[in-house]
Design a protein around this motif. Structure first.
Motif, PDB file in Angstrom:
ATOM      1  N   SER A 514       0.781  -1.132   0.129  1.00 40.22           N
ATOM      2  CA  SER A 514       0.050  -0.016   0.058  1.00 40.22           C
ATOM      3  C   SER A 514       0.910   1.284  -0.050  1.00 40.22           C
ATOM      4  O   SER A 514       1.956   1.045   0.358  1.00 40.22           O
ATOM      5  CB  SER A 514      -0.842  -0.009   1.389  1.00 40.22           C
ATOM      6  N   TYR A 515       0.469   2.507  -0.635  1.00 38.33           N
ATOM      7  CA  TYR A 515       1.159   3.509  -0.171  1.00 38.33           C
ATOM      8  C   TYR A 515       1.898   3.782   1.036  1.00 38.33           C
ATOM      9  O   TYR A 515       3.080   3.914   1.225  1.00 38.33           O
ATOM     10  CB  TYR A 515       0.451   4.819  -0.784  1.00 38.33           C
ATOM     11  N   PRO A 516       1.031   3.816   1.940  1.00 41.26           N
ATOM     12  CA  PRO A 516       1.696   3.946   3.675  1.00 41.26           C
ATOM     13  C   PRO A 516       2.890   2.906   3.372  1.00 41.26           C
ATOM     14  O   PRO A 516       3.988   3.184   4.363  1.00 41.26           O
ATOM     15  CB  PRO A 516       0.761   3.893   4.376  1.00 41.26           C
ATOM     16  N   ARG A 517       2.849   1.741   3.414  1.00 38.09           N
ATOM     17  CA  ARG A 517       3.512   0.735   3.629  1.00 38.09           C
ATOM     18  C   ARG A 517       4.852   0.624   2.697  1.00 38.09           C
ATOM     19  O   ARG A 517       6.055   0.651   3.355  1.00 38.09           O
ATOM     20  CB  ARG A 517       2.906  -0.861   3.255  1.00 38.09           C
ATOM     21  N   ILE A 518       4.865   1.263   1.553  1.00 40.04           N
ATOM     22  CA  ILE A 518       5.794   1.564   0.595  1.00 40.04           C
ATOM     23  C   ILE A 518       6.583   2.724   1.294  1.00 40.04           C
ATOM     24  O   ILE A 518       7.855   2.653   1.222  1.00 40.04           O
ATOM     25  CB  ILE A 518       5.483   1.868  -0.686  1.00 40.04           C
ATOM     26  N   GLU A 519       5.882   3.682   1.836  1.00 47.11           N
ATOM     27  CA  GLU A 519       6.553   4.835   2.277  1.00 47.11           C
ATOM     28  C   GLU A 519       7.448   4.324   3.611  1.00 47.11           C
ATOM     29  O   GLU A 519       8.663   4.832   3.657  1.00 47.11           O
ATOM     30  CB  GLU A 519       5.759   5.995   2.522  1.00 47.11           C
ATOM     31  N   GLN A 520       6.776   3.792   4.361  1.00 42.58           N
ATOM     32  CA  GLN A 520       7.528   3.309   5.809  1.00 42.58           C
ATOM     33  C   GLN A 520       8.663   2.549   5.472  1.00 42.58           C
ATOM     34  O   GLN A 520       9.538   2.731   6.007  1.00 42.58           O
ATOM     35  CB  GLN A 520       6.434   2.369   6.609  1.00 42.58           C
TER      36      GLN A 520
END
Lengths: 699, 336
Positions: A514-520
């Protein structure tokens, strides 16, 4: 969070996927800064990366939809442009069926754009005619490695270069084309790793290598079979690994018996003693990481070449561990993602086969619409069908096949034969100039999304400025067309993230992203699913996706065209550090543009002397298919008998000359070997551009 | 200037300065740090690791892309650089030394001068050495050099920050701020702090040894070519170097005329020095690399500017994909 006027994103050039920040002033990107904490690039970029701001500058951009009127374009509204495109697509399908229309998606666009492109083709146009430039870079990797290993991507990570004690660079030139990755190879060499280079050209890494096997063009299988011959003859194969994990070993051992060092030396020109040294280096290494590129794939034997490399890797068991693997270096920033997203005629996202009725049913149900079942055409297949009047309407998203595809005159003939050519572009490329409708699109700096780099890492792309004029993201345009062509509302997304969430739900290898997981996580490497929620740095640790890997017996077969008395020299193609693809972005930088003349022919000093060429002098190059004039760069980068041209320059397009003879399985054209003749231009005569030569021919 | 005060915190100073000018300070957004406009609620987190702030504040004084003038078809009209007051907050000693050099290099350049006149420089002393820094060897740090900043902040663990006034302009900038006078031992405390910072930098003998060999002409052309083979001409070193000043200009069509723009350039590009005739004073990559290092460290440049143009920030070491940063190259030179 501060008020940054600098937005972190992913570089739009090459498959390495470096991190960069876009420095903005108002609505303009004015500069680029490297990202020291980026896990791949660690504060480094190449010349192209530092020049990225100029590449997307609003100057020269297409700002409003353009319609062809006679020899010119006129601006129109989105409403009018979309209506005309929809009508043309509907007409083509109504007249000849869904096979008469198709989409060339784009390895420079985001995953979200590519997902939308194949969904548009399959669900809206009801055709599997969707393809992109992976056809002419790594389609043989996808096809070959899926057969032998079960997955066509880089098996290991860029970080693994540091974990290898031997690095093998086979038919690729990473310090030019994947410069930051190439830098890692140089750093590893300085720290004591050994370096083996297999290439007809004496590249930068070849000059630093412990051993350079300078094979004749198009003799990869002979060379690789020759190495396997020595390995099996000496008993250097990894018996334990082969027994536990590989099928087909005996048949290959039997086949390579014919490839004794003397015969292989005769075919490849590589001394038998060097073959023996290379075989020893590769099998003795604790961890050997092999990278390969277009020198392997861009041949009529492309798929077999890939499988020959795979045979070598398997025989030595140099796979499934850190610091090893078989690593196709992907050329474009998102060519891995465009393949993953199913912008290919034979697979849905995640390589789920079109031929499988259950897969088709899954997507039809998810999309709420019937999908195409007939097999689709490749990009060159669509071009051929257009020339045969069986194909009427084509959308090209941000690719420039007139410059980048083989046999330029045939490509142009195909595009001119279409009833309707629609091009989504930043600028008026050579391909866009042939379009009936040009639609202005947002560049990487003007939209959100993701790119997947060559090591399967999905990273974020972030909008730093609004698109200039009326430019829009590709997926937005496709959503509007879906509604107008078929009344289909299933592509009316409200943003890139909504598309990403849809595609992860249908793509098993992306399912835990997900976008948040990619960023994290600083990007996530597929497979990233319930079993591997944090991604997978290297593939095939315990087993292969197909269970046991397969070795495949292969026979050497030379290029489709060989030098003869009329065309006595080999021509191969290459890239330069300063330019990317068709040059539509990099050539907007005054610094990069200054580095080379608009076109070059690399030629050995002996051949230059024979033909009376001087450094920088004009030279005419002819093949059976076309002619270009360019300037000579005299260098021992190429051996006598071989000349080489970069393909970035529309003024001197190497694809006037190249051969479109194809790999039977993947339709990969043979861009790396054809026959040419050359003649020096008189001293006072400047090379004429492709356009000037064409005008002259017309007179 | 000898006034010294005690600050309750850095924000106290930044907020005060923000009343009269835009304040640019190190900011971060997740993993990404850069100098950017400080907002009212923005975190103010001083970063004293130059490699983590690749461009420092250079673009705010010498812009990476700047309009010089417009030709409207009849007349040439200058396009002046912005001259609104700006505070560059949290500059380390090495970067301030670099600005002092830029001031000399660009003293006749109206665009640089306009930006520079508008800028108030707030320096911070380093508490300890950083990974690639060798500012002590280049007389550029770790303490802010006298005369290089308008205001200097000295921090120490478990103590209030000290504020040293560096110029009349600095004094005027804090005139309206109610400041506590510093304790009597403030100057001594700063000296002790800087001594400790310098000690933490560690010995970097290859720097002096490498420069000595460079000056003595003891680096062979073969070695430069061996190193030059690796140089990709990516322009990374010159982009991140706080004292690199090379630029190029282009004329972009605009209306009936054109606009002249200048961009950062790099002397490592082959095309940078190539002359119209085709003649090239540094035709090989090795010669261009040698020219770069001589320009940063060599005796003729030191004689002209009174110091090396390298300030020991070490950024080039991180930015170079080809392992040709200053440590790698001087190390190699010193070892031969």
């Amino acid at each position: 969070m501060g008020t940054l006027c600098s937005v972190a994103t992913t570089c739009p050039f090459c498959g390495v996927g470096c991190g960069m920040a876009l420095r903005t002033e108002g609505t303009r990107v004015v500069g680029i800064e490297p990202l020291p904490r980026h896990r791949i690039s660690c504060g480094q970029l190449c010349a192209k990366g530092y020049a990225a701001a100029q590449g997307i500058d609003p100057r020269d951009r297409v700002l409003r939809p353009l319609l062809r009127q006679g020899g010119d374009f006129c601006e129109t509204s989105w409403d009018d442009a979309l209506e005309r495109v929809s009508e043309a697509l509907r007409d083509a399908v109504a007249e000849l069926g869904p096979a008469a229309a198709g989409v060339i998606s784009c390895a420079r666009a985001t995953n979200e754009d590519n997902y939308a492109a194949q969904k548009f083709a399959r669900a809206v146009l009801q055709t599997n005619n969707v393809d992109h430039c992976a056809r002419i870079c790594h389609s043989p990797s996808v096809a070959g490695l899926r057969q032998t290993l079960g997955s066509g991507a880089m098996t290991n990570s860029i970080d693994d270069i540091e974990r290898a004690d031997l690095i093998v660079i086979c038919g690729c030139d990473p310090t030019e084309n994947h410069s930051v990755l190439g830098g890692r190879v140089m750093a590893a060499k300085l720290r004591g790793a050994r370096l083996l280079v297999i290439d007809p050209r004496k590249t930068r890494l070849a000059r630093m290598a412990d051993l350079h096997l300078q094979l004749a063009p198009g003799t990869n299988i002979a060379l690789l079979n020759g190495l396997l011959h020595i390995i099996f003859a000496r008993g250097w194969q990894n018996r334990e690994f082969l027994e536990a994990r590989v099928d087909g070993v005996e048949a290959v051992a039997e086949k390579v018996r014919d490839y004794d060092p003397a015969r292989v030396e005769a075919i490849t020109g590589v001394p038998a003693t060097d073959l023996e040294r290379a075989a020893r280096m590769y099998t003795e290494a604790e961890a050997a990481l092999l990278c390969y590129g277009m020198g392997i794939t861009q041949h009529t034997t492309g798929t077999n070449n890939v499988m020959a490399v795979s045979n070598l890797v398997l025989a030595a068991g140099q796979i499934g561990r850190p610091g090893t693997g078989i690593n196709p270096l992907r050329g474009q920033n998102n060519v891995q993602g465009a393949c993953d997203m199913g912008a290919l005629p034979n697979v849905y996202p995640g390589y789920q086969p079109v031929a499988d009725a259950a897969v088709r049913a899954k997507f039809a149900s998810a999309w709420g619409r019937e999908v195409a079942s007939a097999p689709g055409l490749t990009s060159l297949g669509m071009q051929k069908a257009a020339r045969d009047s069986a194909f009427r309407a084509m959308i090209i998203m941000g690719e420039d096949p007139v410059v980048t595809d083989p046999d330029q005159n045939q490509v142009e003939a195909a595009l001119r034969a279409l009833d309707t050519l629609v091009v989504f572009e930043l600028t008026l490329t050579e391909t866009a100039k042939l379009a009936d409708v040009v639609l202005p699109v947002a560049s990487f700096a003007e939209k959100d999304g993701t790119f997947t780099n060559c090591e399967r890492r999905v990273q974020r792309v972030r909008a730093a400025v609004p698109p200039p004029g009326e430019a829009r993201p590709d997926w937005w345009i496709l959503g509007k067309l879906a509604r107008r062509v078929a009344g289909y509302e299933g592509m009316a997304y409200d943003g890139a993230e909504a598309i990403f969430d849809e595609l992860t739900s249908l793509t098993p290898s992306y399912s835990a992203m997900s976008y948040p997981r990619i960023e994290q996580r600083g990007g996530l490497q597929w497979p990233c699913d319930a079993e591997h929620p944090d991604g997978t740095p290297y593939l095939h640790a315990g087993r292969f996706p197909i269970g046991r890997a397969r070795m495949v017996p292969l026979e050497h077969q030379g290029p489709a065209e060989r030098p003869d008395s009329e065309y006595p020299l080999w021509l191969t193609t290459q890239r330069l550090h300063y330019h990317y693809g068709c040059g539509s972005m990099t050539r907007k930088s005054p610094l990069l543009e200054r580095e080379t003349p608009p076109g070059l022919l690399f030629i050995h000093p002996d051949d230059a002397a024979t033909h009376g060429l001087v450094q920088g002098g004009g030279v005419r190059v002819c093949s059976r298919r076309g002619v270009v004039e360019t300037r000579a760069l005299i260098s021992d980068q190429v051996p006598p008998g071989l000349v080489s041209m970069p393909y970035h320059f529309k003024e001197a397009p190497s694809n006037q000359l190249t051969n479109d003879a194809q790999d039977p399985l993947t339709k990969m054209p043979e861009l790396k070997a054809c026959a040419v003749r050359i003649e020096a231009l008189p001293a006072e005569v400047a090379p004429r551009t492709r356009a000037e030569l064409a005008q002259e021919a017309a007179r | 200037m000898s006034d010294v005060y005690e600050l309750t915190g850095l924000r106290q100073l930044a907020d005060h300065l923000a009343r009269e000018a835009r304040v640019v300070a190190p900011q971060h957004d997740g993993e990404h740090r850069c100098f950017a406009l400080l907002s009212e609620d923005g975190d103010l987190e001083i970063c004293r690791e130059p490699s983590q702030l690749p461009l420092a504040a250079k673009p705010f004084l010498f812009a990476e892309r700047e309009s010089l003038f417009v030709f409207d078809g009849a007349r040439f009209v200058e396009t002046p650089a912005p001259s609104e007051p700006l505070v560059l907050f949290g500059l380390t000693a090495c970067d301030l030394t670099a600005i002092a050099y830029l001031d000399r290099f660009f003293e006749g350049d109206p665009h640089y001068v306009a930006r520079r006149r508008a800028a108030l420089l707030v320096g911070v002393d380093c508490e300890r050495g950083c990974r690639d820094g060798f500012c002590d060897a280049m007389d550029a740090g770790p303490g802010v050099r006298d005369g290089s900043a308008d205001l200097v902040v000295h921090t120490a663990p478990d103590a209030s920050p000290l504020l040293f006034i560096g110029s009349e302009r600095g004094a005027a900038a804090v005139a309206g701020l109610a400041l506590e006078p510093a304790p009597a031992d403030a100057t001594e405390r700063r000296a002790r702090g800087l001594e400790a910072a310098e000690a933490s930098l560690g010995a970097r003998p290859h720097i002096a040894a490498g420069i000595a060999r460079l000056d003595a002409g003891e680096v062979s052309a073969e070695l430069w070519e061996e190193l030059g083979l690796r140089c990709l001409a990516c322009s990374g070193c010159t982009t991140v170097c706080p004292t690199c000043t090379c630029f190029t200009t282009t004329d972009e069509p605009e209306g009936d005329g054109a606009r002249r723009l200048r961009y950062w350039d790099s002397c490592l590009f082959e095309g940078f020095q190539r002359e119209a005739s085709g003649h090239h004073p540094a035709p090989t990559a090795g010669m261009r690399l040698e020219r770069f290092f001589r320009h940063k460290l060599g005796e003729p440049v030191r004689a002209r500017f009174g110091r090396a143009t390298c300030v020991g920030c070490g950024r080039c070491e991180s930015a170079c994909p080809a392992v040709l940063g200053i440590h790698s190259t001087l190390g190699r030179i010193a070892a031969t």
